[in-house]
Design an enzyme around this catalytic site. Structure first.
Site, PDB file in Angstrom:
ATOM      1  N   GLY A 169       0.847  -1.198   0.000  1.00  0.00           N
ATOM      2  CA  GLY A 169       0.000   0.000   0.000  1.00  0.00           C
ATOM      3  C   GLY A 169       0.874   1.236   0.000  1.00  0.00           C
ATOM      4  CD  GLU A 204       7.121  -5.472  -2.004  1.00  0.00           C
ATOM      5  OE1 GLU A 204       7.330  -4.566  -2.826  1.00  0.00           O
ATOM      6  OE2 GLU A 204       7.930  -6.371  -1.763  1.00  0.00           O
ATOM      7  CD  GLU A 206       4.841  -9.030  -1.338  1.00  0.00           C
ATOM      8  OE1 GLU A 206       4.248  -9.293  -0.293  1.00  0.00           O
ATOM      9  OE2 GLU A 206       4.327  -8.396  -2.262  1.00  0.00           O
TER      10      GLU A 206
HETATM   11  P1  NAD Z   1      -3.549   2.265   1.059  1.00  0.00           P
HETATM   12  O1  NAD Z   1      -2.227   2.326   1.724  1.00  0.00           O
HETATM   13  O2  NAD Z   1      -4.509   3.379   1.267  1.00  0.00           O
HETATM   14  O3  NAD Z   1      -4.345   0.930   1.536  1.00  0.00           O
HETATM   15  C1  NAD Z   1      -3.781  -0.350   1.448  1.00  0.00           C
HETATM   16  C2  NAD Z   1      -4.486  -1.297   2.415  1.00  0.00           C
HETATM   17  O4  NAD Z   1      -4.175  -0.909   3.763  1.00  0.00           O
HETATM   18  C3  NAD Z   1      -6.019  -1.296   2.336  1.00  0.00           C
HETATM   19  O5  NAD Z   1      -6.486  -2.634   2.461  1.00  0.00           O
HETATM   20  C4  NAD Z   1      -6.427  -0.458   3.531  1.00  0.00           C
HETATM   21  O6  NAD Z   1      -7.704  -0.769   4.045  1.00  0.00           O
HETATM   22  C5  NAD Z   1      -5.362  -0.832   4.531  1.00  0.00           C
HETATM   23  N1  NAD Z   1      -5.177   0.159   5.587  1.00  0.00           N
HETATM   24  C6  NAD Z   1      -5.283   1.501   5.478  1.00  0.00           C
HETATM   25  N2  NAD Z   1      -5.026   2.076   6.675  1.00  0.00           N
HETATM   26  C7  NAD Z   1      -4.736   1.073   7.544  1.00  0.00           C
HETATM   27  C8  NAD Z   1      -4.379   1.038   8.933  1.00  0.00           C
HETATM   28  N3  NAD Z   1      -4.291   2.148   9.658  1.00  0.00           N
HETATM   29  N4  NAD Z   1      -4.130  -0.175   9.483  1.00  0.00           N
HETATM   30  C9  NAD Z   1      -4.210  -1.301   8.742  1.00  0.00           C
HETATM   31  N5  NAD Z   1      -4.569  -1.323   7.443  1.00  0.00           N
HETATM   32  C10 NAD Z   1      -4.818  -0.148   6.846  1.00  0.00           C
HETATM   33  O7  NAD Z   1      -3.260   2.048  -0.483  1.00  0.00           O
HETATM   34  P2  NAD Z   1      -4.232   2.196  -1.753  1.00  0.00           P
HETATM   35  O8  NAD Z   1      -4.629   3.618  -1.924  1.00  0.00           O
HETATM   36  O9  NAD Z   1      -5.296   1.156  -1.712  1.00  0.00           O
HETATM   37  O10 NAD Z   1      -3.200   1.769  -2.936  1.00  0.00           O
HETATM   38  C11 NAD Z   1      -2.298   2.644  -3.496  1.00  0.00           C
HETATM   39  C12 NAD Z   1      -0.916   2.561  -2.888  1.00  0.00           C
HETATM   40  O11 NAD Z   1      -0.429   1.213  -2.919  1.00  0.00           O
HETATM   41  C13 NAD Z   1       0.098   3.358  -3.712  1.00  0.00           C
HETATM   42  O12 NAD Z   1       0.979   4.061  -2.874  1.00  0.00           O
HETATM   43  C14 NAD Z   1       0.837   2.280  -4.500  1.00  0.00           C
HETATM   44  O13 NAD Z   1       2.104   2.641  -4.965  1.00  0.00           O
HETATM   45  C15 NAD Z   1       0.892   1.188  -3.489  1.00  0.00           C
HETATM   46  N6  NAD Z   1       1.199  -0.104  -4.145  1.00  0.00           N
HETATM   47  C16 NAD Z   1       2.443  -0.663  -3.950  1.00  0.00           C
HETATM   48  C17 NAD Z   1       2.774  -1.860  -4.609  1.00  0.00           C
HETATM   49  C18 NAD Z   1       4.127  -2.526  -4.429  1.00  0.00           C
HETATM   50  O14 NAD Z   1       4.237  -3.730  -4.659  1.00  0.00           O
HETATM   51  N7  NAD Z   1       5.190  -1.834  -4.052  1.00  0.00           N
HETATM   52  C19 NAD Z   1       1.833  -2.470  -5.448  1.00  0.00           C
HETATM   53  C20 NAD Z   1       0.590  -1.854  -5.616  1.00  0.00           C
HETATM   54  C21 NAD Z   1       0.286  -0.677  -4.954  1.00  0.00           C
END
Ligand code: NAD
Length: 489
Positions: free
Chosen positions: A227, A249, A458
């Protein structure tokens, strides 16, 4: 009537504490009702995973038997790929061309980890004591909380669930609340494959309750998170309670470096794929073009022309090349960052605004940031279809600019000069380097970043080891009775 999805806890499907609507980004309308897991559901999912971890129905399986179950899951994913792709397209707005090909390939990740299950070997240590035999056993790390973002959820969960199950762990998989449909549908395949109850639980819910309770749960041993960096900070804070092992990641701001000696047309096509595939909503998006100054005009003219021919359309139409963003919030964020960058002096070469149609469409955008110090679009991950352009004149300058952000996930290098390709690849600070290609992935190859892009890898064999821990076993081989109790053995 909208579709209704369910949670999967301890081998049973259930409606959750409440339900919430999921929006189809191509229409802006609710298309399905999603079940919400709150504290009670999370606790029950973790309890089920915890019980399953030592239940002979799972713990008693041989590693080869776990591999067979994973092979069965891979076959089911392959068979269900068209249905899963359709759901992912409705829920995320990603085009059907991308979701279909990606999900068919997700099956290969499960096959790869199916093959690894019985190859996670321990070792024998030639210990410095003549009356001892010592060996290392590889054991599952325990209950894994796998938390994924909304994009590419089947793929991002396969790189967690695959190695976790190969190693004998149990899993609570949390789908993103933005688009949980594909993973809740995937739960049916887990059930059909015949994994014992509780081995994999699939839930979704909101960050503040579902995410926080899961990641801080005392019975969770590892949190595998993908995320954004801000969420990662919360995850790390949450795991200060359970001291779980964490892999992160995160996002990126990946440079796409074009040297004048390259095949320009080929690099232009790769740049289009790097930033406009999935409407730029890809962690590895090549969002910073660094082009050698002597070919800037030529490269940009060809790029702008190619971008003008991108087929924007409905994501479920096979002819569509470019669809909407996943959420309206994301659209507003991009509008703000582009406006800031323009105010800082950047020039819009293509796009630069939302498209005048239903849904959350933002035009494929190119902005020239040459000479603008720290433009917002260069320093911030937009997770959208915005390419920032800058130039360089020397190899050293290209490397310095490539390494100038806090991220370090991926980098593209386009050159026909072999020795330069090696030099630059070595000095670019990123977990993945693609030379004369971009966005290539394989289950065999590790994936991950440096700095704000996270840590841990990963994919590949090393990822499977991350789901194991070693146990050192000492066996005394002497028949002599232990005499002096106060001497260290
Ligand atoms: P996000 O960080 O908002 O959410 C990711 C997950 O975390 C969701 O399931 C969300 O419910 C959960 N989450 C949010 N707050 C939390 C908390 N306080 N405690 C526990 N869980 C929590 O990400 P998004 O907006 O869904 O996706 C976009 C982001 O993901 C971008 O920054 C993107 O670059 C990244 N991403 C990284 C990779 C990688 O492999 N490096 C791959 C895909 C996406």
């Amino acid at each position: 009537m909208s579709v209704q999805f369910q949670l999967y806890i301890d081998g049973q499907f259930e409606p959750g504490a409440a339900s919430f609507g999921s929006i189809n980004p191509a229409t802006g309308q609710v298309w399905a009702q999603m079940p919400e897991a709150r504290t009670d559901e999370v606790n029950r999912a973790v309890a089920a995973a915890s019980r399953a971890l030592s239940d002979p129905a799972w713990a008693g399986l041989t590693a080869s038997a776990r591999g067979k179950l994973l092979h069965k899951l891979a076959d089911l994913v392959e068979k269900a790929a068209p249905r899963l792709a359709e759901i992912e397209t409705h829920d995320t707005g990603k085009i059907i061309r991308e979701t279909s090909s990606q999900i068919a390939y997700v099956a290969e990740y499960y096959r790869y980890y199916a093959g690894i299950a019985d190859k996670l070997e321990g070792s024998h240590i030639p210990v410095d004591k003549p009356d001892m035999q010592v060996w290392l056993e590889r054991q599952p790390v325990g209950v894994v909380a796998a938390i994924v973002p909304w994009n590419s959820q089947l793929f991002l969960s396969a790189v967690k669930v695959g190695p976790a199950l190969a190693a004998g762990c149990t899993v609570v998989l949390k789908a993103s609340e933005e688009a949980p449909g594909p993973l809740l549908e995937f739960a049916k395949l887990i059930h059909e494959a015949g994994f014992p109850a509780g081995v994999v639980n699939v839930i979704t819910g909101f960050a503040a309750e579902c995410g926080a309770v899961l990641s801080s749960h005392p019975d969770v041993d590892k949190v595998a998170f993908t995320g954004g960096p801000e969420t990662a900070r919360h995850i790390v804070a949450n795991t200060s309670k359970n001291l779980a092992k964490v892999s992160l990641e995160l996002g990126g701001k990946s440079p796409f470096i074009v040297f004048a000696d390259t095949d320009i047309q080929s690099a232009v096509n790769a740049q289009v794929a790097a930033i406009f595939a999935a409407s730029g909503q890809s962690c590895v998006a090549g969002s910073r073009l660094l082009v050698e100054a002597s070919v800037k005009e030529q490269f940009l003219a060809m790029l702008v022309e190619r971008v003008s021919r991108i087929q924007v359309g409905a994501p479920d139409d096979l002819a569509t090349e470019y669809g909407p963003l996943c959420t309206e919030r994301q659209l507003r964020h991009i509008e703000k960052i582009v406006a800031n960058s323009v105010a800082q002096g950047a020039k819009v070469l293509a796009g630069g605004k939302a498209l005048d149609r239903d849904g959350f469409y933002y035009a494929p955008t190119i902005i020239d940031c040459t000479g603008v110090e720290n433009a917002d679009s260069i320093t911030t991950e937009l997770f959208g279809p915005v390419l920032s352009v800058d130039t360089f004149s020397t190899e050293q300058e290209a490397i310095e600019k490539a390494n100038s952000t806090a991220y370090g996930l991926a980098a593209g290098i386009f050159t026909t000069n072999l020795t330069r390709a090696h030099r630059v690849s070595k000095r670019v600070r990123s977990g993945i380097v693609w030379i004369n290609t971009y966005r290539a992935v394989s289950p065999l190859v590790p994936f991950g970043g440096f700095g704000l892009s996270g840590h841990g890898r990963e994919g590949g064999m090393s990822a499977a080891l991350e789901y194991t821990t070693t146990k050192s076993v000492w066996l005394r081989t002497s028949d002599e009775p232990i005499s002096d109790p106060f001497v260290m053995r």
